[in-house]
Scaffold this active site. Structure first.
Site, PDB file in Angstrom:
ATOM      1  N   ASN A 108      -4.962 -12.793   5.515  1.00  0.00           N
ATOM      2  CA  ASN A 108      -6.366 -13.213   5.412  1.00  0.00           C
ATOM      3  C   ASN A 108      -7.134 -12.472   4.340  1.00  0.00           C
ATOM      4  O   ASN A 108      -6.676 -11.489   3.794  1.00  0.00           O
ATOM      5  CB  ASN A 108      -7.059 -13.099   6.767  1.00  0.00           C
ATOM      6  CG  ASN A 108      -7.479 -11.699   7.100  1.00  0.00           C
ATOM      7  OD1 ASN A 108      -8.335 -11.156   6.430  1.00  0.00           O
ATOM      8  ND2 ASN A 108      -6.884 -11.116   8.119  1.00  0.00           N
ATOM      9  N   CYS A 109      -8.309 -12.957   4.075  1.00  0.00           N
ATOM     10  CA  CYS A 109      -9.120 -12.386   3.003  1.00  0.00           C
ATOM     11  C   CYS A 109     -10.503 -12.991   2.867  1.00  0.00           C
ATOM     12  O   CYS A 109     -11.274 -12.594   2.024  1.00  0.00           O
ATOM     13  CB  CYS A 109      -8.410 -12.526   1.680  1.00  0.00           C
ATOM     14  SG  CYS A 109      -7.690 -14.130   1.503  1.00  0.00           S
TER      15      CYS A 109
END
Lengths: 427, 346
Positions: A240-241
């Site tokens: 994720n980011c």
């Protein structure tokens, strides 16, 4: 469980004929990396770029940052994803300390972060300090978004493994040893010290909000106990980011500062007995189940205190408060690490949920605070995303190349593992 | 440099409660406590005029009093405006806070005031202006002036004002980022060790009291009700015409749905950056249930679907912004005769 981490200090990165480490310089054969990445036919193109601390370079949109390592004994790197699923956290691991793989490219939606290698933005991201091998990847047009994320995630890990191999035969500059005993032995070793665990909340809200534990999507786990050294040794990786400021990259997991700082006090002021990992799912039933289990495990192993770290904000604030409340209600003391969304002027309410029992809070800062970043000479990736990424707004990207954004856009800026020195005060 | 000072009828020596209804007047130079300020500000600045107003008059005619006093201040175009100090005089505190905030916001002239921490004016205005904490009676005048002068000088010189602890003014309740000596994880470990030992520790963020909204009474006859759709899930017409931000929204959109029975991948999408957008982009009815409501409208299960939907992104959006959007949206919905709202979040 006993882990020897051998640090090979890297202070420069260069292209070379052979990928190797020599006198603190990481030499990189770009063709071999391209071949490795393009082995996945869904990747249409890949460029390899280098970015060093202090260079006038802006990398965006950043997907993940990974520390290159090699396992000499005790399993393989990124178990269940890149290597076989054997348990890690013991044996010997060599680390290219000071180096990183950074993945970028046209990505899924309003996503991803910024890393500036110099200027005011560099002060907010720890990754400005790393000798970075940046992969700029483009995938085939018809790829589904979930597959797109997967393809880039795996490519980054594969390249980190490839570079880590360069450290296999190198004698480390320093070796650190970390050990956690089985629970009852640990309690017997320091019977007078308070028993402390670390509750790590893993982001698991969905596409670009996912985390993997030995290859298992953290959405699908029930809270469980693992050794601190497993986390240090690649058991958890990032998928994720979004809102890059407070999402954990794989690098953050590999170097989890709560694990390190609790181990530093182990046997002195506290007895660090282990880690409870839990998730941050979006369904209420999952939130209730996971927080019940976290509190139950904390009680079951007779803890006196825990540090709880959050990942993300808003929806996970409810998980954070549920965990904190339920653990405190068992008579176990908590300290939580979070960050804030207090508005651009800092005048708004910081969290989406709150409770008086959450009375010991460390904050990574206000992610809405606005920062002006100067024009830098070179862009790696695609600057046009800046108006649309989380924390950017219409007009963020100005004609003269400067950008005006919230800290939210900067990779790792308000990290909730307590990776940084940033905090916030009431004025 | 020029300073204008605001005081009430009592400190001007005009009288007490019996004179509290006097209207604003302006005198040249200093009056009452202004002398002490002048002594401290010399030689760089001086009070060129003093505005006096009765506390009752100000509080009972707030708009008029404010407008008159702003006009008076404008005549002198000062570099700084000082109000009070008001100590524990409640109406004086509210007047001093109101006018100091107005001078700063509307005329762009820096303003400073001072009062006792429990003065109702303190909570109302400490977030808007620099406000020094004083004792609860005029016996604390010397001390108050001594605290206000250094701040006044800094403001006159255009210097940055430091933190409330360092400079002695009341915290405004604004969160500001700072770099500390230790990283967050180390601070957390230290805090836990102290908490476990029963020692004092300082949380970096004090949990706020939360608003709880009471649900409205149920609709008596839903088959006659006009229903509107409002979402913080970011559903917008395809292309996001208003460019609503994916996070930390600064605006909301209002869109006509009267021509539509169904949201599809061709006519709608989500602007929200905080959840997996794939399923909302495939079929935005999943977040904004237009298709079902249209059917219910046809079947006579609800009275009518309101012709507009409102949308913003809840992701990282400041509560203060959300409140402001809700106030405007709520007023419009009431004006349009909407009986009930289905609010969807994500």
């Amino acid at each position: 469980m006993r882990l020897e981490l051998g640090k090979i200090l890297i202070n420069d990165v260069q292209f070379g004929q052979t990928t190797k480490v020599e006198n603190g310089t990481l030499y990189v054969n770009a063709d071999e990396i391209k071949q490795l990445v393009k082995a996945d036919e869904r990747i249409k193109s890949v460029e390899v770029e280098l970015a060093r601390p202090g260079e006038s370079i802006r990398i965006t949109p950043v997907k993940d940052v990974i520390e290159p390592r090699v396992k000499l004994e005790g399993g393989g790197v990124f178990p269940g994803v890149i290597s076989k699923v054997d348990t890690v956290g013991s044996g010997k691991t060599n680390v290219l300390k000071g180096a990183a793989v950074v993945t970028t490219g046209r990505i899924v939606g309003f996503q991803e972060g910024i890393i500036d290698m110099t200027g005011p933005g560099a002060d907010y991201t720890p990754f400005s300090q790393l000798q970075s091998v940046v992969l700029v990847m483009d995938v085939q047009d018809d790829i589904a978004q979930h597959d797109h994320e997967y393809v880039l995630r795996i490519a980054g890990l594969k390249v980190a493994e490839y570079l880590g191999e360069a450290g296999r035969e190198v004698t480390p500059d320093e070796v650190e040893v970390f050990e956690t005993l089985p629970l009852l032995d640990s309690v017997a070793q320091y019977p007078d010290l308070p028993k402390v665990a670390y509750v790590q909340m893993l982001q698991s809200q969905g596409l670009l909000h996912d985390t993997y534990v030995y290859g298992v999507d953290a959405k699908k786990i029930i809270p469980t106990i693992i050794y601190p050294t497993e986390i240090m040794d690649g058991a958890i990786i990032s998928g994720n980011c979004v809102s890059a400021c407070d999402k954990n990259t794989t690098y953050h997991h590999q170097n989890n500062p709560v694990v390190h700082d609790l181990l530093a006090q182990h046997g002195k002021t506290l007895n660090f007995v282990g880690v409870i990992i839990t998730n941050e799912n979006v369904y209420l039933a999952d939130k209730i189940r996971s927080s019940d289990w976290t509190a139950k495990l904390a009680e079951y192993i007779s803890l006196d205190g825990v540090i709880i770290s959050q990942e993300g904000f808003g929806n996970p604030d409810t998980d954070l408060i549920m965990n904190t409340k339920k653990i405190e209600q068992k008579g176990i003391k908590t300290v939580i690490i979070t960050d804030e969304y207090a508005g651009r002027d800092g005048a708004s309410q910081s969290l989406a949920d709150a409770d008086p029992l959450a009375n010991a809070v460390v904050t990574g800062g206000n992610a809405n605070e606005v920062i002006e970043l100067p024009k830098l000479d070179k862009i790696i990736g695609d600057i046009s995303v800046v108006d649309r990424i989380a924390g950017g707004f219409d007009g963020s990207l100005r004609q003269d190349g400067t950008i005006l954004v919230e800290l939210q856009t900067i990779t790792g800026a308000t990290n909730e593992l307590g990776f940084n020195k940033l905090s916030a005060k009431t004025e | 440099m020029k300073v204008v000072h605001y005081i009430n009828q009592f400190f001007a020596g005009i009288g007490g409660e019996e004179k509290a209804d006097i209207q604003p007047e302006m005198r040249d130079g200093v009056v009452g406590p202004g002398m002490a300020f002048n002594a401290g500000l010399k030689p760089d600045a001086e009070i060129v005029a003093t505005i006096i107003c009765g506390d009752s008059y100000f509080n009972e005619n707030i708009d008029q009093a404010k407008a008159t006093i702003l006009e008076m201040v404008k005549q002198h175009d000062p570099d700084l405006f000082i109000a009070g100090p008001a100590f524990n005089a409640g109406r004086y505190g509210v007047a001093a806070g109101t006018i100091a905030a107005a001078v700063q916001q509307e005329l762009g002239i820096p303003a400073i005031t001072g009062m006792y921490v429990e003065n109702p004016g303190a909570d109302m205005f400490k977030k808007d202006v620099i406000m020094v904490s004083t004792r609860d009676s005029a016996a604390g005048m010397r001390d108050a002036v001594a605290k206000m002068i250094p701040l006044a000088k800094k403001m006159l010189a255009g210097e940055e004002i430091g933190s409330p602890e360092d400079e002695g003014y009341m915290a405004r309740g604004i969160r500001k980022n700072v770099f500390l000596e230790d990283r967050g994880s180390k601070r957390a470990v230290d805090m836990l060790v102290k908490k476990l030992a029963g020692e004092d520790y300082e949380t970096e963020f004090a949990m706020p009291e939360f608003d709880r909204v009471e649900p409205s009474p149920a609709i008596k006859d839903i088959t006659k009700a006009k229903i509107a759709l409002v979402t913080s899930g970011g559903i917008v017409p395809k292309g996001n015409p208003d460019r609503i931000e994916s996070s930390s929204a600064s605006k909301y959109g209002k869109y006509d749905l009267s021509a539509w029975d169904d949201l599809t991948a061709d006519n709608a999408e989500t602007a929200h950056g905080g959840y997996d957008p794939v399923y909302a982009n495939q079929d935005a009815d999943r977040v904004l249930p237009l298709d079902v409501l249209r059917q219910m409208e046809k079947d006579g299960k609800i009275g009518e679907l309101h012709k507009y939907w409102y949308s913003t992104t809840g992701n990282g959006t400041a509560v203060a912004s959300a409140k402001a959007f809700a106030k405007e949206i709520g007023e419009e919905l009431v004006a349009d005769g909407v009986d009930a709202v289905i609010l969807t979040s994500t």
